[in-house]
Design an enzyme around this catalytic site. Structure first.
Site, PDB file in Angstrom:
ATOM      1  N   THR A 180     -27.113  22.066  -2.712  1.00 40.05           N
ATOM      2  CA  THR A 180     -27.187  23.200  -3.620  1.00 40.05           C
ATOM      3  C   THR A 180     -25.841  23.465  -4.283  1.00 40.05           C
ATOM      4  O   THR A 180     -25.748  23.582  -5.507  1.00 40.05           O
ATOM      5  CB  THR A 180     -27.649  24.464  -2.866  1.00 40.05           C
ATOM      6  OG1 THR A 180     -28.889  24.190  -2.202  1.00 40.05           O
ATOM      7  CG2 THR A 180     -27.836  25.630  -3.822  1.00 40.05           C
ATOM      8  N   PHE A 209     -27.202  31.026   1.095  1.00 37.29           N
ATOM      9  CA  PHE A 209     -27.214  29.741   0.409  1.00 37.29           C
ATOM     10  C   PHE A 209     -27.294  28.578   1.391  1.00 37.29           C
ATOM     11  O   PHE A 209     -26.561  28.545   2.392  1.00 37.29           O
ATOM     12  CB  PHE A 209     -25.915  29.532  -0.392  1.00 37.29           C
ATOM     13  CG  PHE A 209     -25.806  30.349  -1.621  1.00 37.29           C
ATOM     14  CD1 PHE A 209     -26.327  29.906  -2.825  1.00 37.29           C
ATOM     15  CD2 PHE A 209     -25.167  31.584  -1.591  1.00 37.29           C
ATOM     16  CE1 PHE A 209     -26.220  30.664  -3.968  1.00 37.29           C
ATOM     17  CE2 PHE A 209     -25.050  32.356  -2.734  1.00 37.29           C
ATOM     18  CZ  PHE A 209     -25.579  31.893  -3.929  1.00 37.29           C
ATOM     19  N   ASP A 210     -28.132  27.626   1.064  1.00 41.18           N
ATOM     20  CA  ASP A 210     -27.913  26.272   1.558  1.00 41.18           C
ATOM     21  C   ASP A 210     -26.705  25.737   0.797  1.00 41.18           C
ATOM     22  O   ASP A 210     -26.569  25.987  -0.409  1.00 41.18           O
ATOM     23  CB  ASP A 210     -29.146  25.411   1.278  1.00 41.18           C
ATOM     24  CG  ASP A 210     -28.871  23.939   1.454  1.00 41.18           C
ATOM     25  OD1 ASP A 210     -28.377  23.561   2.520  1.00 41.18           O
ATOM     26  OD2 ASP A 210     -29.133  23.173   0.508  1.00 41.18           O
ATOM     27  N   CYS A 211     -25.832  25.022   1.475  1.00 40.53           N
ATOM     28  CA  CYS A 211     -24.616  24.534   0.811  1.00 40.53           C
ATOM     29  C   CYS A 211     -24.774  23.109   0.283  1.00 40.53           C
ATOM     30  O   CYS A 211     -24.514  22.829  -0.886  1.00 40.53           O
ATOM     31  CB  CYS A 211     -23.437  24.609   1.783  1.00 40.53           C
ATOM     32  SG  CYS A 211     -21.861  24.108   1.042  1.00 40.53           S
TER      33      CYS A 211
END
Length: 241
Positions: free
Chosen positions: A16, A11-13
């Site tokens: 997102t 994941f991009d945090c």
């Protein structure tokens, strides 16, 4: 794409899972209002986003807290608004205060039933630690800009995934990347041949916000308007498989 075909989600945090635009804008708006500026929220975010990406390119080993501070100084120069050391420090230390999107924690809890979860983030370890408490799950691996001495869309985060997957005992073919930013994430994911899901958090708003327009070729395999919608689709894929 069958979402049940994957074992690891990276994941991009910020953008997102964490609403980085709301967090940044909370500081930028207060700073601009103190100066008497009438610049709009969209103009603030666009100017800031362009300057942040330039600072990251110029100083890839700089901690993200310092990136934030320097990006605000450059944004002030671009907009003709003075930036005090206090305002630069305020933005630099603000990451732990940035809110999670309302659906992030529940979506991650659902996804954790089916996948190992990995973070690929453009922040520093201390900054992410504050955000992690808002997300409510324990990630199986965390890769930050501090760890790899670079900022996406550089390749370093995605290169580091090879070691993460080895540690998790999962082949690359079972990895799926999930991100909002076409610029930061979907461009390098395509370069690395990693399938990806676009969480289009800005789908009801014009422009690019604090994220620059993608400067390279990108693609994505599925698109969802929210983490809640993605988690529901993934859960259904596993339960019906």
């Amino acid at each position: 794409m069958d979402l049940a075909d994957y074992d690891v989600l990276s994941f991009d945090c910020y953008g997102t899972l964490i609403d980085w635009e709301a967090g940044i804008l909370n500081v930028l708006r207060a700073w601009a209002e103190e100066s008497g500026s009438v610049v709009s929220d969209d103009e603030l975010l666009e100017a800031y986003g362009a300057n942040e990406s330039r600072v990251q390119l110029d100083s890839p080993s700089m901690l993200y807290s310092e990136i934030l501070a320097e990006a605000l100084v450059r944004t002030g120069d671009a907009l003709g608004i003075g930036v005090s050391a206090q305002w630069a420090s305020t933005l630099g230390s603000s990451v732990p205060d940035w809110p999670a999107f309302p659906d992030s924690a529940d979506a991650l809890a659902t996804l954790a039933e089916h996948y190992k979860l990995v973070i690929l983030s453009n922040v520093h370890r201390d900054g992410f630690a504050g955000s992690s408490r808002r997300l409510g799950v324990e990630f199986d691996s965390i890769v930050t800009a501090e760890d790899v001495k670079a900022y996406k869309p550089a390749d370093n985060h995605f290169d580091a995934l090879d070691g993460v997957l080895d540690d998790l005992g999962v082949p690359r073919s079972r990895l799926l990347h999930v991100a909002q930013s076409l610029f930061h994430d979907h461009v390098p994911a395509k370069r690395h041949g990693i399938p990806s899901v676009w969480i289009d958090r800005r789908q009801d708003r014009p422009g690019w916000g604090a994220t620059p327009q993608p400067g390279g070729e990108y693609s994505y395999d599925m698109k969802f308007p929210s983490m809640a919608a993605f988690a529901a689709a993934a859960d259904e894929a596993h339960r019906s498989g």
